[in-house]
Design an enzyme around this catalytic site. Structure first.
Site, PDB file in Angstrom:
ATOM      1  N   GLU A   1       2.822  -1.811  13.986  1.00 22.65           N
ATOM      2  CA  GLU A   1       1.931  -0.889  13.276  1.00 22.65           C
ATOM      3  C   GLU A   1       0.596  -0.818  14.007  1.00 22.65           C
ATOM      4  OE1 GLU A   1       1.211  -1.429   9.099  1.00 22.65           O
ATOM      5  OE2 GLU A   1       3.303  -1.932   8.662  1.00 22.65           O
TER       6      GLU A   1
ATOM      7  N   GLU B   1       4.467  -8.192   6.671  1.00 20.26           N
ATOM      8  CA  GLU B   1       3.152  -8.765   6.397  1.00 20.26           C
ATOM      9  C   GLU B   1       3.158  -9.763   5.228  1.00 20.26           C
ATOM     10  OE1 GLU B   1       0.277  -5.635   5.971  1.00 20.26           O
ATOM     11  OE2 GLU B   1       0.406  -5.043   8.071  1.00 20.26           O
TER      12      GLU B   1
ATOM     13  N   ASP C   1       0.817  -1.209   0.000  1.00 18.88           N
ATOM     14  CA  ASP C   1       0.000   0.000   0.000  1.00 18.88           C
ATOM     15  C   ASP C   1       0.858   1.269   0.000  1.00 18.88           C
ATOM     16  OD1 ASP C   1      -2.339   1.539   0.064  1.00 18.88           O
ATOM     17  OD2 ASP C   1      -2.320   1.624   2.255  1.00 18.88           O
TER      18      ASP C   1
ATOM     19  N   TYR D   1      -4.986  -3.424  13.279  1.00 21.80           N
ATOM     20  CA  TYR D   1      -5.775  -2.213  13.059  1.00 21.80           C
ATOM     21  C   TYR D   1      -7.203  -2.427  13.567  1.00 21.80           C
ATOM     22  CZ  TYR D   1      -1.925  -0.429  10.249  1.00 21.80           C
ATOM     23  OH  TYR D   1      -0.692   0.027   9.828  1.00 21.80           O
TER      24      TYR D   1
END
Length: 622
Positions: free
Chosen positions: A514, A425, A181, A478
């Site tokens: 993160e 990831e 991303d 997240y």
């Protein structure tokens, strides 16, 4: 690969500025090779434009076809070399070096190919002495063909998808698919230099350090190329220029009494202390006495990991920092000194003591400042987006091993680098990930036994095949954003469960590598709603409440995603890029920046590692 520095025996010529540029828009992107554009000045092959170096080419023009261009582009620069470099007396090497170029590079000098390199974030070089020497007064023409195509076997991986439906797409239409991303900027992103050495020269220096309260040992190895008949002398000087230790020979140990250790920012009143290791070589070659001198800055520090702590110089270290990107308006990923210095000023204002080089190695110039300022670094290779099954095959694995070799060769002597990260990831729940990461991590540890190794996971703790091999668990999550969007109330339970599951399974310290939320600058909502500055603040505070409990146990760090907004591919969930920055892309603070600043300074002032004098000092800095 030693960074090219000017010394009494070495000179350096910067090649930054405007280069000639041409993108190959032929259907196969191969016209430049078929027509051999490297054989003549690029302007004679067709239209060229000016292109700044270093910079990404994507955002420089008003041409939308260049913004998203995939394929071969061509750069060219003509330069006159100093006459003293060109004497054909066999005593001087002339080397052409690229800090990085994304992604695959082929370089010619005066029409002769000198080097190929795969990978977009690490340096490469070529000895061009035999091509340029003996021709004084003739411009040296440097031609670079650069391809930004990503395949399942590149790092990062990607794939090319051809759109064959002629009712919907033009002929030969294709797109580059990626599984990460951030925008796939391309170009010559870091400095290009010419430098000289004697024909017999210091090729590499490796330094490791150990220390106790009153004595430090600096172990060194020096590699010399060009002759086996040489002598070496070494001097280690402190910051006042006083010689504190001397040595000789290609390998040995320097003893330093009452050393000044390299400490992280906010952990000592004099962070980032470095000694200067001057290496002198003398050799006989071609009936001449040659001398080469190189000075390496050395920080004395140790790193150790326990089941619950990360220790620097024997003291517990808590990562309170950020994830970053090399990304900015217009210049893309190109190295830009004003931006670099601004970012470090913001980091220190924030009270951040660390960052991860998400998701690729950063410029050497940035790493130099980390060493100097005491900013601790988790040094990550470009292993992002490893999602496809074929990206776990032997071809990908062999390239990944080479990339780790190049990264460690470049950054092995940096005191700021305390841990290697081999991926971000990946699809580590796939069965082939076990052998893949076991191999990559073992290879990394063999290359550098002095540092812990990790990769950053977002997989389920019970399914992750790579986690058994890491020294520190780095986990991304997240909650209330990608999972249960809008539901801040689920964060405490879900985050606590995440930490407990990982630690119960592996008994290794954990970094929240993160976490975060997008916020559009100036968008406000009370009660907090997603994409508002208030929601970003509220999410941070929910995470922080759990961190404060778990950092008393086995959580050793928290790295916000992200330091600043950054560009991504266009998509329905991205409005001019990713907005998870606590600063805008122009480096202006959002509300969350003040929340994080208050927290980081509080952690620094509460830390048991900080002597009282430093606590008052940090309050003054605040």
């Amino acid at each position: 690969m030693l960074y090219p520095r000017e010394t009494p025996s070495r000179e350096r010529k910067e090649l930054g500025g405007l280069w000639s540029f041409r993108a190959d828009f032929s259907p196969g992107r191969d016209a430049g090779f078929v027509q051999r554009w490297y054989r003549q000045p690029l302007r004679q092959t067709g239209p060229v434009i000016d292109m700044p170096v270093p910079a990404s080419f994507n955002d420089i023009t008003q041409d939308p076809s260049l913004e998203n261009y995939i394929g071969w582009v061509w750069y060219e620069k003509e330069v006159l070399l100093p006459l003293r470099w060109l004497q054909d007396d066999l005593s001087t090497r002339v080397v052409l070096r690229f800090g990085s170029a994304h992604y695959y590079s082929i370089v010619w000098v005066n029409g002769v190919q000198v080097v190929e390199h795969e990978g977009g974030h690490l340096p490469f070089e070529a000895d061009i002495s035999s091509i340029v020497q003996g021709s004084p007064g003739i411009p040296c023409r440097i031609t670079v063909a650069l391809n930004n195509t990503l395949t399942p076997h590149t790092l990062p991986p990607g794939s090319i998808q051809y759109m064959d439906d002629k009712t919907r797409y033009p002929k030969n239409y294709f797109v580059q698919n990626i599984r990460f991303d951030f925008f796939n900027y391309a170009g010559i992103h870091r400095p290009v230099v010419l430098y000289t050495t004697p024909s017999v020269y210091i090729d590499d220096i490796t330094v490791t350090t150990t220390s106790s309260e009153s004595v430090a040992m600096v172990q060194y190895q020096v590699s010399v190329v060009g002759s086996t008949l040489y002598s070496l002398s070494l001097s280690l000087r402190d910051q006042e220029g006083k010689v504190v230790a001397t040595g000789d020979g290609p390998a040995g140990e320097l003893k330093v009494l009452n050393p000044n250790l390299w400490w992280p920012y906010l952990m000592h009143e004099n962070p980032g202390y470095r000694y200067s290791l001057e290496v002198k070589m003398q050799a006989q070659a071609n009936e001449m006495l040659l001398e080469d001198v190189y000075t390496l800055l050395v920080g004395i520090r140790t790193v150790h990991v326990t089941s619950m702590q990360f220790l620097i110089n024997g003291r517990p270290f808590y990562f309170h920092g950020v994830n970053k990107h090399e990304d900015a308006d217009i210049r893309g990923k190109g190295l830009d000194w004003p931006l670099v210095v601004k970012d470090f000023n913001l980091l220190r204002w924030l009270g951040a003591n660390s960052f991860r080089t998400s998701h690729y190695p950063y410029a050497e110039e940035i790493m130099d400042l980390c060493d100097a300022y005491g900013i601790v670094v988790i040094d990550e290779c470009p292993g992002v987006g490893i999602k496809m099954l074929e990206s776990f095959g032997n071809k990908s694995l062999q390239h990944h091993l080479v990339v780790m070799e190049e990264l460690i060769r470049r950054d092995k002597n940096r005191p700021s680098v305390v841990m290697w990260s081999v991926a971000n990831e990946p699809a580590s729940e796939l069965p082939p990930a076990a052998y893949y990461f076991k191999t990559v991590i073992a290879h990394t540890k063999a290359l550098d036994p002095s540092r812990p190794v990790t990769f950053v996971t977002d997989a389920n703790y019970a399914l992750d095949h790579g986690a058994p091999y890491v020294d520190v668990i780095c986990v991304n999550s997240y909650f209330s954003w990608y999972h249960d969007p809008g539901h801040l109330e689920v964060i405490p339970l879900q985050l606590t469960t995440q930490f407990d599951n990982w630690y119960k399974t592996y008994q290794k310290p954990i970094i929240q590598s993160e976490y975060g939320a997008d916020s559009v600058p100036g968008l406000h909502s009370d009660p907090p709603l997603m994409f508002s500055e208030e929601y970003q603040k509220a999410m941070l505070r929910e995470y922080h409440s759990v961190f404060d409990k778990k950092r008393k146990e086995y959580v050793i760090g928290e790295l916000i995603w992200n330091f600043a907004d950054f560009m991504t591919n266009q998509g329905t969930t991205r409005v001019l890029g990713n907005k998870k920055g606590i600063f805008t892309r122009q480096r202006q603070p959002k509300s969350a920046a003040f929340v994080l600043r208050e927290r980081y300074w509080k952690i620094a002032n509460e830390s048991s590692c900080l002597p009282p004098v430093i606590k008052s000092h940090t309050l003054f800095l605040k």
